[in-house]
Design an enzyme around this catalytic site. Structure first.
Site: not given
Ligand code: HEM
Ligand SMILES: [Cu+2]
Length: 555
Positions: A225, A229, A376-378, A441-442
């Site tokens: 968490h 921040y 949410h986190f996007h 998710r995931r």
């Molecule tokens: C082209 C831009 C982006 C696309 C299309 C994208 C798409 C996605 C998708 C579809 C997932 C979920 C996949 C799943 O849960 O199966 C994901 C997870 C995630 N994304 Fe992105 N994302 C983008 C940019 C970013 C950026 C800029 C960040 C952070 C600076 C970010 C951080 C994360 C993180 C931390 C996860 C979690 C991974 C996990 O659950 O292990 N993403 N993203």
């Molecule tokens: Cu938190």
């Protein structure tokens, strides 16, 4: 003194080179991580399969680690080093320490990245036990963390040396903020460092047979968490102390800004259980207490929102706009250094509301582990934070390379921001809705044996692929702008915009710089929130787990 002269003075080359090195890693990460994100949305749309037998969890791990951990940490260290250099200066020794920090982090990153890419660490960025990765993955992570500590202690030293030379003066606001953020980072990352060094590395090497799963997850979220921040505070630094200068105004209140940062330090760490609300083995009373502490962060957040909008209004009215909202129209919408962070601030409204939902026990049950969380986190990290980082890069990169953000590049930046906004609105909204409909998710594409509810998801997954494609175009454009600013833009001086205090500002109370008090309270709060439940968890823990390398960890 309003500092304009200092704002326009470029760094010595050897300083600029250090700060820029962090920026190169940031933007390479953006491109690589973004490509993985695009592929994820394609796979989940059901219309595309990964070539060469690549595992979905390999690309998801790359995406999470490279964007969530690497891009952020490198940008933050580089930006903060530049802030310290500008406000309190850097000595030769400190610069060398900065390089040690950079190289340790880079070597660690490369180790972890290669391990993931060869399929030996499909454990996602949370590396939850009992999924097991190759030891090189954990050793790489440990190096990144320890490297960042070298950076942190260098920053502490920079402020300390400055204070000694400026007896009785208050520290520059931005240097104070950097130190708060790095204090939080060191205290928080101790948790994950213990998990990695004491639990994961011996276990993955086979020295210990089993791992205490709940302890490892609790240590992770003790860190996880405050991690968010750690990403956000550099954005707040820009909102409090940089944006006012860009819009032609002054700092709203030095004391309020410092107090907000102190509250964020105190209430960011003792709250990790709100990520473990569905986890058995943690007493509900302590979950409740940590949720209450979580909600305390509403106070500094609203203080921040208030002070930013007050700055906007005061600046506008000083320029002579007297109607109720006239000042709003006159903000510099055409200046990307303002526009990109502003969109980030706006995204924080739905982002913050979603956060309150996630942290509430009952509502968490509805959205836990659904793609709502990803939506949410996007909005928060990948819009609020990233667009503010981009907003910083538009002036920081040319300031470091001795070039100019030209009119044309500024315009491309505005287009970039609009592309990001459109793409993210589509992708994140679709994720939120699909999450409420139960979409996980995931998860790679699956029809889940033809369940009726699953049919309701596919339209949203297609929408995510469309949003993701638009976002990726945004990433390509941002990469282009970065390369231009780093190597090709015309030579000149781009301002390092630090806002000055009003001449008649009230004096900042000395207590705000009493580090013993604030660190003391922070540690007391952490001890209160974690000691008893931690003893509980260890005393009543089930037998540990052997490593699981299948179906996803290592294969
Ligand atoms: C082209 C831009 C982006 C696309 C299309 C994208 C798409 C996605 C998708 C579809 C997932 C979920 C996949 C799943 O849960 O199966 C994901 C997870 C995630 N994304 Fe992105 N994302 C983008 C940019 C970013 C950026 C800029 C960040 C952070 C600076 C970010 C951080 C994360 C993180 C931390 C996860 C979690 C991974 C996990 O659950 O292990 N993403 N993203
Ligand atoms: Cu938190």
């Amino acid at each position: 003194m309003d500092g304009t002269e200092n704002n326009l003075r470029l760094f010595p080359k050897k300083d600029a080179r250090l700060y820029m090195s962090f920026m190169y890693v940031t933007f390479v990460s953006l491109l690589v991580g973004g490509l993985m994100g695009l592929l994820q949305t394609f796979v989940r749309s059901g219309r595309f399969t990964l070539p060469f037998n690549i595992n979905y969890y390999t690309i998801l791990t790359v995406h999470g680690v490279i964007l969530g951990l690497v891009l952020t940490t490198f940008f933050i260290l580089g930006f903060q080093f530049a802030l310290m250099g500008k406000t309190v200066g850097i000595s030769d020794k400190q610069r060398n320490a900065g390089w040690v920090s950079f190289w340790m982090m880079l070597v660690g990153t490369i180790m972890a990245a290669v391990t993931i890419l060869v399929g030996e660490a499909n454990v996602l960025y949370t590396f939850y036990a009992p999924l097991a990765a190759h030891p090189a993955f954990y050793i790489g992570l440990a190096l990144v963390i320890i490297g960042s500590w070298v950076g942190a202690f260098t920053n502490f030293r920079q402020l300390y040396v400055w204070k000694k030379a400026h007896k009785g003066e208050k520290s520059p606001l931005l240097a104070f903020m950097v130190v708060i953020n790095m204090l939080m980072w060191v205290i928080a990352s101790l948790g994950v460092a213990i998990a990695v060094v004491v639990q994961f590395i011996p276990w993955s090497l086979g020295y210990t047979e089993t791992i205490n799963v709940l302890v490892s997850r609790t240590l992770f979220w003790y860190f996880g968490h405050p991690l968010v921040y750690f990403w956000l505070l550099p954005a707040y630094m820009a909102w409090y102390a940089i944006i006012p200068k860009i819009i032609g105004g002054k700092l709203f209140s030095d004391s309020l800004a410092r107090l907000a940062f102190i509250l964020l330090l105190m209430f960011s760490i003792p709250v990790g259980f709100h990520h473990q609300l569905t986890e058995p083995g943690i007493d509900p009373t302590w979950k409740f207490i940590q949720v209450v502490l979580t909600m305390m962060v509403v106070i500094p957040s609203l203080m921040t929102a208030f002070s930013i909008f007050a700055t906007f209004e005061i600046t506008g009215r000083k320029k002579g706009f007297s109607s109720l909202f006239g000042w709003f129209k006159k903000l510099p919408w055409g200046d990307v250094r303002f526009f990109a962070p502003f969109v980030g601030m706006a995204a924080f409204i739905p982002g913050g509301i979603g956060g309150i939902i996630n942290a509430s026990h009952q509502m968490n049950a509805l959205v836990h582990n659904t793609i709502w969380i990803t939506g949410h986190f996007h909005l928060t990290i990948a819009t609020t934070v990233i667009l503010t980082y981009f907003g910083i890069a538009y002036w920081l990169v040319p300031h470091l390379t001795g070039r100019r953000l030209t009119k044309q590049l500024n315009k491309l930046g505005i287009i970039q921001t609009i592309i990001w906004t459109v793409g993210m609105t589509i992708m994140s909204t679709a994720m939120h809705i699909q999450g409420l409909l139960g979409g996980p998710r995931r998860s790679a594409y699956s029809e889940y044996a033809g369940g009726a509810q699953v049919d309701t998801w596919i339209g949203y997954q297609l929408a995510q692929a469309i949003g993701g494609t638009i976002l990726f175009i945004g990433i390509l454009l941002m990469t282009y702008i970065f390369i231009k600013l780093a190597f090709f833009a015309p030579r000149g001086v781009e301002e390092f915009p630090i806002a000055a205090e009003d001449e008649d500002a009230q004096k900042t109370p000395k207590i705000l710089e009493n580090w013993y008090v604030w660190i003391g309270i922070t540690i007391a709060l952490i001890a209160f929130a974690y000691t008893i439940p931690m003893i509980d968890i260890i005393k009543h823990s089930p037998p540990g787990s052997v490593p699981f390398k299948w179906p996803i960890g290592r294969m």
